[in-house]
Design an enzyme around this catalytic site. Structure first.
Site, PDB file in Angstrom:
ATOM      1  CG  ASP A  14      -1.650   1.586   1.421  1.00 30.61           C
ATOM      2  OD1 ASP A  14      -2.477   1.471   0.668  1.00 30.61           O
ATOM      3  OD2 ASP A  14      -1.267   1.884   2.344  1.00 30.61           O
ATOM      4  CE1 TYR A  16      -0.374   8.754  -2.177  1.00 33.75           C
ATOM      5  CE2 TYR A  16      -2.504   7.256  -2.943  1.00 33.75           C
ATOM      6  CZ  TYR A  16      -1.555   8.191  -3.145  1.00 33.75           C
ATOM      7  OH  TYR A  16      -1.212   8.678  -4.542  1.00 33.75           O
ATOM      8  NE  ARG A  45      -5.359   8.247   4.905  1.00 30.41           N
ATOM      9  CZ  ARG A  45      -5.030   7.332   3.637  1.00 30.41           C
ATOM     10  NH1 ARG A  45      -5.308   7.830   2.615  1.00 30.41           N
ATOM     11  NH2 ARG A  45      -4.623   6.129   3.859  1.00 30.41           N
ATOM     12  CB  SER A 122      -1.770   2.674  -4.405  1.00 32.18           C
ATOM     13  OG  SER A 122      -2.217   3.890  -3.763  1.00 32.18           O
ATOM     14  CG  ASN A 123      -7.565   3.043  -2.657  1.00 37.42           C
ATOM     15  OD1 ASN A 123      -8.121   2.358  -3.115  1.00 37.42           O
ATOM     16  ND2 ASN A 123      -8.122   3.425  -1.297  1.00 37.42           N
TER      17      ASN A 123
END
Length: 232
Positions: A14, A16, A45, A122-123
């Site tokens: 991942d 972030y 966030r 990752s997003n």
């Protein structure tokens, strides 16, 4: 075949909160909004993650740059901050220049020495990830930077994790996902990945019916565990 006897197709990280410190934006936020940088970072966030989950559940995908901007707009309004267009561009753009956690560079080097491909899952959008990892000089560690935009679903959707299999082949148990986000670890475990939770804050395990394969307090704990998972 047991997990430890299966060769790994890739170790997936991942981005972030695991490799890159998202709360580094608090410093910029403090410069723009003195006295409110930390509060802005935390709420921003929180809403960013919520919007990614809600959009996935509603089937209303928008890319991570838009989600990040929308979350910033909400957080600024909630906190009563006058967010100008210039400040908005600066803050969203900061996601392309996030600082890596101190344990990230040596841990990536140690994992790379095991001879297993490394990738990011990752997003973030492809362009956000490329910019961020080139700015940190970590890009060369990775065989691929995989973005969920290819699936149009955010983690923890199975479609998001399936991107890794499309890139590297194999079955879910041929991968290890490394994340500091307990919800991400639980989602990946439900999908069938082996998982390593970087629990820097000593948080409890998420009550989602899927325990991590292993837990460390730092990324430094990852390589020794992986070495035991990798057939010789």
């Amino acid at each position: 075949m047991s997990d430890t006897a299966r060769p790994l197709r890739a170790v997936l990280f991942d981005a972030y909160g695991t490799l890159l410190d998202v709360h580094g934006v608090a410093r910029l936020g403090e410069t723009i909004f003195p006295g409110s940088g930390d509060a802005l970072s935390v709420l921003w966030r929180e809403k960013q993650l919520q919007y990614s989950w809600l959009r996935t559940m509603a089937g209303k995908y928008a890319d991570f740059r838009q989600v990040t901007g929308d979350a910033l707009d909400y957080a600024a309004e909630k906190l009563g901050l006058a967010l100008t267009r210039q400040a908005r561009e600066q803050l969203v753009g900061a996601y392309e220049r996030l600082t890596p956690f101190p344990d990230a560079p040596p841990a990536l080097a140690a994992v790379a020495r095991l001879g297993v491909p490394l990738a990011v899952l990752s997003n973030g959008t492809s362009s956000m990830l490329e910019a961020a990892f080139r700015s940190t000089n970590l890009r060369d560690h990775f065989a691929a930077l995989l973005s969920v935009e290819a699936a149009g679903h955010y983690k923890t959707s199975p479609e998001a994790y399936r991107i890794a299999m499309a890139r590297f082949g194999g079955q879910p148990r041929d991968f290890v996902l490394v994340s500091s986000n307990g919800w991400d670890v639980a989602g990946a475990a439900h999908f069938g990945f082996r998982t390593f939770w970087v629990n820097r804050l000593g948080a409890p395990v998420e009550r989602m019916g899927a325990a991590p394969s292993a837990v460390g307090t730092s990324l430094a704990d990852l390589a020794p565990w992986l070495a035991a998972q990798t057939p010789t």
